[in-house]
Design a protein around this motif. Structure first.
Motif, PDB file in Angstrom:
ATOM      1  N   MET A   1      24.731  32.660   7.042  1.00 14.47           N
ATOM      2  CA  MET A   1      24.050  32.308   8.290  1.00 14.47           C
ATOM      3  C   MET A   1      24.639  33.101   9.458  1.00 14.47           C
ATOM      4  O   MET A   1      25.855  33.229   9.574  1.00 14.47           O
TER       5      MET A   1
ATOM      6  N   THR B   1      24.922  33.224  13.491  1.00 19.27           N
ATOM      7  CA  THR B   1      24.797  32.401  14.697  1.00 19.27           C
ATOM      8  C   THR B   1      25.074  33.218  15.940  1.00 19.27           C
ATOM      9  O   THR B   1      26.049  33.962  15.994  1.00 19.27           O
TER      10      THR B   1
ATOM     11  N   GLU C   1      20.659  25.016  18.416  1.00 24.81           N
ATOM     12  CA  GLU C   1      21.062  23.857  17.630  1.00 24.81           C
ATOM     13  C   GLU C   1      22.146  23.028  18.303  1.00 24.81           C
ATOM     14  O   GLU C   1      22.328  21.855  17.967  1.00 24.81           O
TER      15      GLU C   1
ATOM     16  N   GLU D   1      31.504  24.549  16.670  1.00 22.21           N
ATOM     17  CA  GLU D   1      30.152  24.126  16.298  1.00 22.21           C
ATOM     18  C   GLU D   1      29.463  25.110  15.349  1.00 22.21           C
ATOM     19  O   GLU D   1      28.285  24.942  15.040  1.00 22.21           O
ATOM     20  N   CYS D   2      30.177  26.121  14.911  1.00 16.81           N
ATOM     21  CA  CYS D   2      29.576  27.168  14.068  1.00 16.81           C
ATOM     22  C   CYS D   2      30.098  27.138  12.634  1.00 16.81           C
ATOM     23  O   CYS D   2      30.136  28.168  11.959  1.00 16.81           O
ATOM     24  N   LYS D   3      30.483  25.975  12.161  1.00 19.93           N
ATOM     25  CA  LYS D   3      31.165  25.873  10.872  1.00 19.93           C
ATOM     26  C   LYS D   3      30.314  26.323   9.691  1.00 19.93           C
ATOM     27  O   LYS D   3      30.839  26.709   8.651  1.00 19.93           O
ATOM     28  N   ARG D   4      29.000  26.279   9.833  1.00 23.59           N
ATOM     29  CA  ARG D   4      28.125  26.701   8.734  1.00 23.59           C
ATOM     30  C   ARG D   4      27.885  28.203   8.738  1.00 23.59           C
ATOM     31  O   ARG D   4      27.240  28.740   7.838  1.00 23.59           O
ATOM     32  N   SER D   5      28.401  28.890   9.742  1.00 16.90           N
ATOM     33  CA  SER D   5      28.078  30.305   9.943  1.00 16.90           C
ATOM     34  C   SER D   5      28.970  31.226   9.122  1.00 16.90           C
ATOM     35  O   SER D   5      30.146  30.948   8.894  1.00 16.90           O
ATOM     36  N   ASP D   6      28.386  32.329   8.716  1.00 13.71           N
ATOM     37  CA  ASP D   6      29.139  33.411   8.080  1.00 13.71           C
ATOM     38  C   ASP D   6      29.516  34.465   9.119  1.00 13.71           C
ATOM     39  O   ASP D   6      30.604  35.025   9.096  1.00 13.71           O
TER      40      ASP D   6
ATOM     41  N   TYR E   1      33.028  34.721  10.599  1.00 14.62           N
ATOM     42  CA  TYR E   1      33.413  33.456  11.227  1.00 14.62           C
ATOM     43  C   TYR E   1      34.875  33.079  11.017  1.00 14.62           C
ATOM     44  O   TYR E   1      35.579  32.726  11.968  1.00 14.62           O
TER      45      TYR E   1
END
Length: 236
Positions: free
Chosen positions: A1, A3, A74, A93-98, A166
């Motif tokens: 992902m 961001t 988001e 807040e970007c923990k799902r990001s690559d 990230y």
């Protein structure tokens, strides 16, 4: 992902407007909205996190997000005392990001192709940033005198976006927090880890609106962009 982390928590004291420069209108539209538009329309950006001042969160929601109907935003995050703190708050807040693309809210003229190039370079090397070559002669000054003329071919002016894997940029911020390190941009924090940052040559139009003089320059850049867009449409 991938961001986009857009930092818009600064007060812009040098502008002397009495309100956040991010909400300054250029040709009838807010600076921050013009910036978000670029990332909202970029198909390679999956989501957007915006950092704003605590006392502007509701205003931003109502007058920017809801007014323009942005779909990719988001999270709206509360900014910190300094830019570095604001970026860290956003990174949480970007923990799902690559990949995280960190960009100044006051740079509305960044080009999508340059953003994409920083993403590709970050995927390859871990970190990248837009920069432009120095046009003028650059000298080192000590006291009241010039001490050395620097090779301007090796001098670049850094811009945003600055794009990172990230885990790397999060580690850089956590290391800086632990060691009490402060820097004016995120590439400097990554360099503190001994990592190199890849250079992506950008555009001189990608200005950061900081002073009143920048407003007039921004209006000229916007007129130029509209003119060339019309020219392209004529020949298509």
């Amino acid at each position: 992902m991938v961001t986009a982390l857009i930092v818009a928590a600064g007060k812009g004291k040098r502008m002397g407007l009495g309100y956040n420069k991010q909400y300054l209108l250029i040709d009838g539209k807010e600076v921050i909205s013009r910036t978000i538009d670029v990332f909202e329309e970029a198909e390679f950006i999956d989501n957007i996190v915006v950092v704003v001042s605590k006392d502007e969160i509701e205003y931003f929601k109502e007058n920017i997000v809801e007014r323009y109907g942005y779909k990719k935003i988001e999270a709206i995050v509360c900014g910190g005392e300094e830019r570095q703190h604001s970026v860290y708050n956003g990174l949480v807040e970007c923990k799902r990001s690559d990949i995280v693309v960190i960009h100044d809210g006051a740079r509305p003229f960044v080009k999508k192709e340059h953003i994409l190039e920083t993403i590709n370079m970050a995927k390859k090397y871990g970190a990248s940033a837009l920069a432009v070559k120095a046009k003028d002669t650059v000298k080192l000054v000590e006291g009241d005198f010039f001490q050395q003329t620097l090779d301007r071919n090796s001098i670049y002016f850094i811009q945003t976006p600055q794009t990172f894997q990230y885990q790397l940029i999060l580690r850089a911020h956590e290391y800086a927090k632990e060691k009490g390190i402060f820097a004016t941009d995120d590439t400097s924090l990554v360099e503190q880890l001994g990592k190199k940052v890849a250079v992506v040559e950008g555009s001189y139009d990608n200005i950061k609106i900081t002073t009143k003089e920048d407003i007039y320059l921004a209006e000229l850049i916007l007129k130029k962009m509209k003119f060339f867009k019309k020219e392209v449409a004529i020949f298509v």
